[in-house]
Design an enzyme around this catalytic site. Structure first.
Site, PDB file in Angstrom:
ATOM      1  N   GLY A  72       0.786  -1.229   0.000  1.00  0.00           N
ATOM      2  CA  GLY A  72       0.000   0.000   0.000  1.00  0.00           C
ATOM      3  C   GLY A  72       0.818   1.281   0.000  1.00  0.00           C
ATOM      4  N   LYS A  73       2.097   1.203  -0.387  1.00  0.00           N
ATOM      5  CA  LYS A  73       2.938   2.399  -0.328  1.00  0.00           C
ATOM      6  C   LYS A  73       2.476   3.460  -1.320  1.00  0.00           C
ATOM      7  CE  LYS A  73       6.835   0.112  -0.816  1.00  0.00           C
ATOM      8  NZ  LYS A  73       6.414  -1.295  -0.754  1.00  0.00           N
ATOM      9  N   SER A 518      14.980 -24.808  10.517  1.00  0.00           N
ATOM     10  CA  SER A 518      13.806 -25.669  10.448  1.00  0.00           C
ATOM     11  C   SER A 518      14.199 -27.078  10.023  1.00  0.00           C
ATOM     12  CB  SER A 518      12.761 -25.095   9.498  1.00  0.00           C
ATOM     13  OG  SER A 518      13.114 -25.359   8.169  1.00  0.00           O
ATOM     14  N   LYS A 561       4.820 -26.101   3.463  1.00  0.00           N
ATOM     15  CA  LYS A 561       5.646 -27.308   3.549  1.00  0.00           C
ATOM     16  C   LYS A 561       4.764 -28.558   3.507  1.00  0.00           C
ATOM     17  CE  LYS A 561       9.483 -25.263   6.132  1.00  0.00           C
ATOM     18  NZ  LYS A 561      10.039 -25.071   7.484  1.00  0.00           N
TER      19      LYS A 561
HETATM   20  P1  ADP Z   1       3.144  -0.777  -3.039  1.00  0.00           P
HETATM   21  O1  ADP Z   1       3.285   0.634  -3.483  1.00  0.00           O
HETATM   22  O2  ADP Z   1       3.434  -0.969  -1.580  1.00  0.00           O
HETATM   23  O3  ADP Z   1       3.900  -1.754  -3.875  1.00  0.00           O
HETATM   24  P2  ADP Z   1       0.439  -0.393  -3.866  1.00  0.00           P
HETATM   25  O4  ADP Z   1       0.037   0.759  -3.046  1.00  0.00           O
HETATM   26  O5  ADP Z   1       0.810  -0.121  -5.281  1.00  0.00           O
HETATM   27  O6  ADP Z   1       1.610  -1.188  -3.172  1.00  0.00           O
HETATM   28  O7  ADP Z   1      -0.712  -1.469  -3.818  1.00  0.00           O
HETATM   29  C1  ADP Z   1      -1.283  -2.009  -4.971  1.00  0.00           C
HETATM   30  C2  ADP Z   1      -2.769  -2.209  -4.800  1.00  0.00           C
HETATM   31  O8  ADP Z   1      -3.019  -3.182  -3.782  1.00  0.00           O
HETATM   32  C3  ADP Z   1      -3.479  -0.962  -4.323  1.00  0.00           C
HETATM   33  O9  ADP Z   1      -3.858  -0.176  -5.396  1.00  0.00           O
HETATM   34  C4  ADP Z   1      -4.670  -1.528  -3.574  1.00  0.00           C
HETATM   35  O10 ADP Z   1      -5.660  -1.923  -4.469  1.00  0.00           O
HETATM   36  C5  ADP Z   1      -4.093  -2.776  -2.950  1.00  0.00           C
HETATM   37  N1  ADP Z   1      -3.550  -2.515  -1.612  1.00  0.00           N
HETATM   38  C6  ADP Z   1      -2.263  -2.673  -1.224  1.00  0.00           C
HETATM   39  N2  ADP Z   1      -2.105  -2.366   0.068  1.00  0.00           N
HETATM   40  C7  ADP Z   1      -3.317  -1.984   0.530  1.00  0.00           C
HETATM   41  C8  ADP Z   1      -3.806  -1.537   1.803  1.00  0.00           C
HETATM   42  N3  ADP Z   1      -2.994  -1.438   2.867  1.00  0.00           N
HETATM   43  N4  ADP Z   1      -5.119  -1.240   1.904  1.00  0.00           N
HETATM   44  C9  ADP Z   1      -5.944  -1.360   0.855  1.00  0.00           C
HETATM   45  N5  ADP Z   1      -5.542  -1.766  -0.358  1.00  0.00           N
HETATM   46  C10 ADP Z   1      -4.250  -2.078  -0.545  1.00  0.00           C
END
Ligand code: ADP
Length: 636
Positions: A72-73, A518, A561
């Protein structure tokens, strides 16, 4: 309607399930779930990051986000742009510089004005051209009429041609005076979000296009070849760069300058192009930087850039899992609704499909009592399941679609692991029946979410000097560690001092990604089998860590596993008792394997070894636990 009808409480399809499973949410399909309008409220888990982003937005601070992909970054970065305090956005224009054509002039105007200015200049230029065309026509006609009357036809034609070319060559000049809009915003627009991930220097910092006709009246004026970079488009907004360490160092250096100055001139980025001679005045770029990456990425980052962002902002870590609570499950239900809505084409999920996704979220967390936060991947599963439902023309996505989707949407590692199992079968590397001395089927995790059967063999030879553990590579460390751990046990068990023997240990079909301890109980079992010449059942596989006292301790990836063992044809899998709750294997594997939870190495040996003299064996086993009050080891 009768009065009673109005009082009948509405029944939802989800009422057939445990209310707790969906965290109290009631719905027929996920279409009933309310989705919050603002992006920041749609972020699931990551409470800490959400809080930091909110704070950083009000203070206009930079943020560094550290964590796994798909957590979600970039979503948070986008949400931050929404949250930025309202400011008047701006347009940026380039104008030709009459004094130095290689130094275009930069003008900043309120958002929306840029388009108007360009349109006005264009109209002006067009008007001038058309009035000149009319003039040209009149003159040409005059010349023609005059030449006919005076009989100087050839001369007249020559004059007409000359006039025509003179006028034509003046026309591009008029167009060339029109400014170029390089950053454009709608009036009253919100702060921009610009993703600069993986861009090359030109796209990030701006560029000046090459001009193949560098002179002779055909050239494109330099101000018209200027292109804004991501840093300029992010002016007054958010610039997000993931995998920041992959950015070349000179670019990171320039990024730092841009951050510090809040403005950065645009110049041609490729050295041998004519664009490299051009350099604009300073172009504003007061953006908020969100740099992201995993922990390694931070090390690859330009130290000055990192300290700048840190010094003027926040650093947050992204969680990979969240607790499996009512509230968090309710959030995941909402997550499914969000993903369906964002996709826009797939049918909503019914309660059975939601329950299957929740199960998968538990499974993928790999931890007892947790749910995964690698939501991009989980969202991928939602979409594949939805696509299957759509292709079938079903009104809602059901459990069946999700189960089928899991087959399709498997990770590369998982597919490799399957391929590996198939191939080792071909070469008879995997033995899943009968008994053998010194050979034990261990289990390992490959990548993040795939398991594999990894047999270990041990052989014992009398030592010439001090006994040694002989193994290669990664195994040497694992083997040495676990043999050190088991040496006391072995001594008790067999009376053998392992310092007097050489122990050779080998992984069969080794490959990378095997995680450390492990394999402890596997190595211990193999060594004891070899020392005592007791055969090992090959239809048994095992995984577990081991304490010096003989307690079997928990390990990671137990679900994957067990599934790998089942796929390989193993019948019994020995796992640490404390991992039992982590087992979330797919339905179809449940019939294929018996799972044996253990707390002690004796139980492992009793299950795996096939001694000729059972009584003597039991007696030796009883020696292991002797003279020890065993306080229960706390689960790790
Ligand atoms: P990152 O930048 O960490 O690689 P993204 O923000 O691009 O990840 O996430 C890709 C998609 O996955 C988002 O557009 C959303 O649909 C979903 N997603 C990822 N993390 C979250 C979160 N914490 N809450 C809700 N949706 C999320």
């Amino acid at each position: 309607p009768a009065r009673e009808d109005l009082n009948v409480p509405k029944i939802f399809a989800s009422d057939e399930f445990d209310l707790e499973l969906f965290g109290g949410m009631r719905f027929d399909t996920t279409a009933d779930i309310v989705i919050p309008p603002s992006l920041i409220d749609q972020v699931i888990g990551q409470e800490h990051a959400v809080e930091v982003i909110k704070k950083a937005a009000t203070q206009r601070r930079h943020v560094m986000m550290i964590g796994s992909p798909g957590t979600g970054k970039s979503m948070l970065a986008k949400a931050m742009a929404e949250l930025l305090p309202k400011e008047e956005m701006q347009d940026i224009l380039t104008y030709p510089n009459a004094e130095d054509s290689n130094n275009p002039i930069i003008r900043v105007v309120p958002a929306g004005r840029g388009k108007e200015i360009v349109a006005a200049h264009r109209a002006e230029a067009r008007k001038r051209v058309s009035s000149r065309n009319t003039m040209l026509m009149v003159i040409i006609l005059g010349v023609i009429v005059f030449s006919i009357f005076s009989g100087q036809l050839i001369m007249g034609l020559l004059v007409v041609l000359m006039l025509f070319f003179v006028f034509k060559s003046m026309m591009p000049r008029d167009e060339a005076m029109v400014p170029k809009l390089i950053v454009s915003n709608k009036p009253d627009s919100k702060a921009p979000f610009v993703d600069g991930t993986g861009t090359h220097a030109g796209a990030l910092l701006g560029d000046v296009r090459h001009d193949p006709f560098q002179s002779g009246g055909l050239e494109t004026p330099s101000h018209d070849r200027v292109e804004a970079g991501a840093i300029h488009r992010a002016h007054k907004g958010v610039l997000f760069i993931d995998e920041i360490n992959t950015l070349e160092l000179p670019s990171q250096q320039s990024l730092l300058t841009a951050l510090q100055e809040g403005e950065f001139p645009i110049t041609g980025q490729s050295e041998r192009s004519s664009g490299a001679m051009v350099r604009t005045e300073n172009v504003p770029c007061r953006f908020i930087m969100i740099a992201a990456g995993n922990l390694d990425a931070m090390q690859g980052m330009h130290p000055a850039l990192r300290s700048r962002i840190r010094g003027y902002g926040y650093e947050v870590y992204m969680g990979e899992t969240m607790d499996d609570t009512m509230q968090n499950r309710a959030r995941l239900v909402r997550f499914i609704a969000q993903e369906v809505q964002n996709d826009g084409k797939i049918p909503h999920f019914d309660p059975s499909a939601v329950s299957e996704i929740l199960r998968e979220a538990r499974r993928r967390s790999g931890r007892k009592g947790h749910l995964t936060l690698k939501l991009r991947d989980l969202g991928g599963l939602v979409r594949v399941a939805g696509d299957l439902a759509r292709q079938a023309g079903d009104p809602a996505t059901t459990m069946k679609h999700v189960v089928d989707a899991k087959q399709i949407a498997r990770s590369v590692e998982d597919q490799i692991s399957d391929e590996y199992i198939r191939r080792t079968r071909d070469y008879d590397l995997t033995i899943v029946e009968g008994t053998l001395v010194g050979r034990v089927n261990g289990l390992a995790v490959v990548g993040n979410d795939a398991g594999s059967v990894l047999p270990i063999t041990a052989e014992v030879t009398p030592s010439q000097g001090a006994g040694a553990v002989i193994a290669t590579g990664l195994l040497k460390e694992i083997a040495q560690e676990s043999i050190k751990n088991v040496s006391a046990l072995i001594k008790k068990f067999s009376g053998t001092d392992i310092r007097k023997v050489d122990i050779h240990v080998q992984f069969i079909g080794t490959y990378n990604g095997v995680e450390g301890d492990s394999a402890s109980i596997t190595v211990a079992t193999a060594v004891i089998s070899a020392l005592e010449d007791i055969p090992v059942r090959q239809d048994v596989a095992m995984t577990g860590s081991l304490s010096v006292r003989g307690d079997v301790l928990p390990i990671g990836g137990v679900t994957y596993k067990i599934e790998a063992a089942a796929k390989a044809g193993i019948h019994t899998v020995i796992i640490p008792q404390s991992n039992l709750d982590d087992v979330l294997i797919e339905e179809r594997y449940k019939q294929m394997v018996e799972i044996v939870p253990v707390t002690r190495i004796e139980e492992v040996l009793r299950r795996a070894l096939v001694p000729e003299d059972k009584e003597a064996f039991e007696k030796k086993l009883s020696m292991i636990g002797k003279h020890m009050e065993i306080p229960k080891m706390p689960a790790v």
